[in-house]
Design a protein around this motif. Structure first.
Motif, PDB file in Angstrom:
ATOM      1  N   PHE A 136      11.498 -41.234 -52.722  1.00  0.00           N
ATOM      2  CA  PHE A 136      11.969 -42.024 -53.778  1.00  0.00           C
ATOM      3  C   PHE A 136      10.668 -42.430 -54.923  1.00  0.00           C
ATOM      4  O   PHE A 136      11.409 -42.385 -55.969  1.00  0.00           O
ATOM      5  CB  PHE A 136      11.996 -43.217 -53.659  1.00  0.00           C
ATOM      6  CG  PHE A 136      14.065 -43.650 -52.786  1.00  0.00           C
ATOM      7  CD1 PHE A 136      14.808 -43.852 -53.768  1.00  0.00           C
ATOM      8  CD2 PHE A 136      14.206 -43.461 -51.702  1.00  0.00           C
ATOM      9  CE1 PHE A 136      15.756 -44.696 -53.380  1.00  0.00           C
ATOM     10  CE2 PHE A 136      15.062 -43.880 -51.244  1.00  0.00           C
ATOM     11  CZ  PHE A 136      16.146 -44.135 -52.225  1.00  0.00           C
ATOM     12  N   ILE A 137       9.964 -42.351 -54.841  1.00  0.00           N
ATOM     13  CA  ILE A 137       8.783 -42.519 -55.446  1.00  0.00           C
ATOM     14  C   ILE A 137       8.750 -41.253 -56.636  1.00  0.00           C
ATOM     15  O   ILE A 137       8.751 -40.628 -57.616  1.00  0.00           O
ATOM     16  CB  ILE A 137       6.822 -42.403 -55.138  1.00  0.00           C
ATOM     17  CG1 ILE A 137       7.205 -43.853 -54.452  1.00  0.00           C
ATOM     18  CG2 ILE A 137       6.142 -42.152 -55.893  1.00  0.00           C
ATOM     19  CD1 ILE A 137       5.693 -43.524 -53.546  1.00  0.00           C
ATOM     20  N   TYR A 169      11.597 -41.144 -58.987  1.00  0.00           N
ATOM     21  CA  TYR A 169      11.629 -41.753 -60.443  1.00  0.00           C
ATOM     22  C   TYR A 169      11.142 -40.816 -61.292  1.00  0.00           C
ATOM     23  O   TYR A 169      11.260 -41.189 -62.552  1.00  0.00           O
ATOM     24  CB  TYR A 169      10.719 -42.856 -59.621  1.00  0.00           C
ATOM     25  CG  TYR A 169      10.767 -44.234 -60.570  1.00  0.00           C
ATOM     26  CD1 TYR A 169      11.462 -45.376 -61.191  1.00  0.00           C
ATOM     27  CD2 TYR A 169       9.235 -43.754 -61.099  1.00  0.00           C
ATOM     28  CE1 TYR A 169      10.835 -45.732 -61.723  1.00  0.00           C
ATOM     29  CE2 TYR A 169       9.023 -44.814 -62.543  1.00  0.00           C
ATOM     30  CZ  TYR A 169       9.811 -44.971 -62.296  1.00  0.00           C
ATOM     31  OH  TYR A 169       9.796 -46.529 -63.883  1.00  0.00           O
ATOM     32  N   LYS A 226      13.435 -37.429 -62.136  1.00  0.00           N
ATOM     33  CA  LYS A 226      14.847 -37.540 -62.536  1.00  0.00           C
ATOM     34  C   LYS A 226      14.792 -38.864 -63.231  1.00  0.00           C
ATOM     35  O   LYS A 226      15.853 -38.451 -63.677  1.00  0.00           O
ATOM     36  CB  LYS A 226      16.033 -37.658 -61.058  1.00  0.00           C
ATOM     37  CG  LYS A 226      15.589 -36.296 -60.159  1.00  0.00           C
ATOM     38  CD  LYS A 226      16.854 -35.751 -60.645  1.00  0.00           C
ATOM     39  CE  LYS A 226      17.354 -34.229 -59.985  1.00  0.00           C
ATOM     40  NZ  LYS A 226      18.208 -33.628 -60.443  1.00  0.00           N
ATOM     41  N   GLY A 227      13.771 -40.403 -62.771  1.00  0.00           N
ATOM     42  CA  GLY A 227      14.709 -41.091 -63.587  1.00  0.00           C
ATOM     43  C   GLY A 227      14.719 -42.459 -62.624  1.00  0.00           C
ATOM     44  O   GLY A 227      15.031 -42.183 -62.130  1.00  0.00           O
ATOM     45  N   LYS A 228      14.521 -43.376 -63.493  1.00  0.00           N
ATOM     46  CA  LYS A 228      15.168 -44.959 -62.986  1.00  0.00           C
ATOM     47  C   LYS A 228      16.856 -44.572 -62.824  1.00  0.00           C
ATOM     48  O   LYS A 228      16.668 -45.187 -61.711  1.00  0.00           O
ATOM     49  CB  LYS A 228      14.792 -46.435 -63.586  1.00  0.00           C
ATOM     50  CG  LYS A 228      15.362 -47.481 -63.249  1.00  0.00           C
ATOM     51  CD  LYS A 228      14.769 -48.343 -64.192  1.00  0.00           C
ATOM     52  CE  LYS A 228      14.606 -49.650 -63.321  1.00  0.00           C
ATOM     53  NZ  LYS A 228      14.687 -50.828 -64.705  1.00  0.00           N
ATOM     54  N   LYS A 229      16.672 -44.390 -63.479  1.00  0.00           N
ATOM     55  CA  LYS A 229      19.362 -44.463 -63.361  1.00  0.00           C
ATOM     56  C   LYS A 229      19.425 -43.098 -61.849  1.00  0.00           C
ATOM     57  O   LYS A 229      20.802 -44.111 -60.916  1.00  0.00           O
ATOM     58  CB  LYS A 229      19.521 -43.651 -64.954  1.00  0.00           C
ATOM     59  CG  LYS A 229      19.430 -44.607 -65.492  1.00  0.00           C
ATOM     60  CD  LYS A 229      20.538 -44.321 -66.792  1.00  0.00           C
ATOM     61  CE  LYS A 229      20.164 -45.531 -68.283  1.00  0.00           C
ATOM     62  NZ  LYS A 229      20.909 -44.973 -69.959  1.00  0.00           N
ATOM     63  N   ILE A 288      18.074 -43.270 -59.725  1.00  0.00           N
ATOM     64  CA  ILE A 288      17.916 -43.947 -58.195  1.00  0.00           C
ATOM     65  C   ILE A 288      18.547 -44.798 -58.039  1.00  0.00           C
ATOM     66  O   ILE A 288      19.000 -45.305 -56.606  1.00  0.00           O
ATOM     67  CB  ILE A 288      16.415 -44.596 -58.010  1.00  0.00           C
ATOM     68  CG1 ILE A 288      14.942 -43.698 -58.005  1.00  0.00           C
ATOM     69  CG2 ILE A 288      16.290 -45.765 -56.658  1.00  0.00           C
ATOM     70  CD1 ILE A 288      14.038 -43.977 -58.141  1.00  0.00           C
ATOM     71  N   LEU A 324      18.767 -47.078 -53.883  1.00  0.00           N
ATOM     72  CA  LEU A 324      17.010 -47.709 -53.143  1.00  0.00           C
ATOM     73  C   LEU A 324      17.880 -48.686 -52.407  1.00  0.00           C
ATOM     74  O   LEU A 324      17.788 -49.159 -51.489  1.00  0.00           O
ATOM     75  CB  LEU A 324      16.391 -47.396 -54.610  1.00  0.00           C
ATOM     76  CG  LEU A 324      15.407 -49.060 -54.185  1.00  0.00           C
ATOM     77  CD1 LEU A 324      14.388 -48.033 -53.257  1.00  0.00           C
ATOM     78  CD2 LEU A 324      15.094 -49.486 -55.264  1.00  0.00           C
TER      79      LEU A 324
END
Length: 293
Positions: A76-77, A80, A83-86, A88, A92
């Motif tokens: 996930f790190i 992030y 790929k960016g926040k969207k 995830i 998550l």
């Protein structure tokens, strides 16, 4: 305000489905697959392998919930930053909830070591849970997230292809550690999971679609409209052999009504050409209604 209310209600239902879905997945992993060392791929399967290997050093081995969390955290790190926040998003939540459920469920062998029951029963529970999560536009992280990151660099491969390779490697590792029997039943479970989750996402409102080619299209259409109270669409077509313009009828009916459609067509035009196909889900008037907003 009304649109916002419905949007929030839809979002709430999605998260409820994620909650229930991850609970079912965790139940199948913790209480069905793990007790008999059945590795069905994914990080949950990898967690079973880690637990078995670590049990030689740590009593009871590393818990499944902890392995799942440890494996997903670096993924996930990386996701992030790549790929960016969207990207995830809800995944998550799904990943965290899966680890929480793995922690909550007691380690009980529900199938009492029965491989056949574990493959089928576990596959159904896992498939329903996976279907609910996917319907909520989320995943549980794991190999699908890793596959998406790898595909970011290897564009000539699809995410599904990469994920199949990753899951295959995990299943092979399970084969090496736990033997052929567990691996073969794991394949049955994987097949069951796939079929059940697909069925859940495609819907249970199975119908039939009929394509009717006849010179008496007006009479056939009127019969379907009046006798069956079903809509019919006329499509312009051309017979390539005769060169004549034709009207091709298209209609969707229930499985029970398709018999009546064929009987009507046969009575009006015995020479009609009828093509019948399966339809997994139909949305609209007379079938499954759209949500009112």
């Amino acid at each position: 305000m009304k649109n916002k209310f419905f949007y929030n209600r839809s979002t709430l239902m999605d998260y409820i489905c994620i909650l229930i879905g991850t609970g079912l997945i965790a139940l199948s992993v913790q209480c069905i697959y793990d007790p008999i060392n059945m590795v069905t791929g994914g990080f949950s399967g990898l967690s079973i392998i880690i637990k078995s290997l670590s049990s030689k050093v740590i009593e009871g081995g590393i818990p499944l919930w902890l392995s799942n969390l440890m494996l997903n955290t670096p993924v996930f790190i990386i996701a992030y930053f790549v790929k960016g926040k969207k990207f995830i998003g809800r995944t998550l939540v799904g990943t965290i909830m899966l680890s929480v459920w793995l922690y909550i469920w007691p380690s009980v062998d529900l199938t009492q070591g029965d491989f056949t029951l574990s493959a089928i029963f576990g596959g159904v529970i896992d498939g329903v849970g996976m279907g609910m999560v996917l319907m909520s536009k989320a995943t549980t992280g794991g190999t699908d997230m890793v596959a998406s990151l790898i595909q970011h660099k290897l564009r000539h491969y699809s995410v599904v292809q990469i994920m199949q390779v990753l899951d295959g490697m995990i299943v092979l590792a399970g084969l090496y550690l736990f033997g052929v029997k567990a691996a073969l039943y794991a394949l049955v479970a994987i097949f069951t999971i796939s079929k059940v989750s697909d069925m859940l996402m495609e819907g249970f409102k199975f119908s039939k679609a009929a394509v009717i080619i006849t010179d008496h299209y007006k009479e056939v259409a009127d019969a379907i409209l009046v006798d069956l109270d079903r809509g019919v669409t006329g499509l312009s077509a051309k017979g390539m052999y005769s060169g004549e313009d034709k009207c091709m009828l298209y209609c969707v009916v229930s499985k029970k009504e398709i018999v009546a459609v064929k009987d009507l067509v046969r009575k009006i035009d015995p020479d009609a050409f009828v093509i019948v196909s399966d339809v997994n889900e139909v949305l609209g008037e007379g079938f499954l209604e759209y949500a009112k907003k």
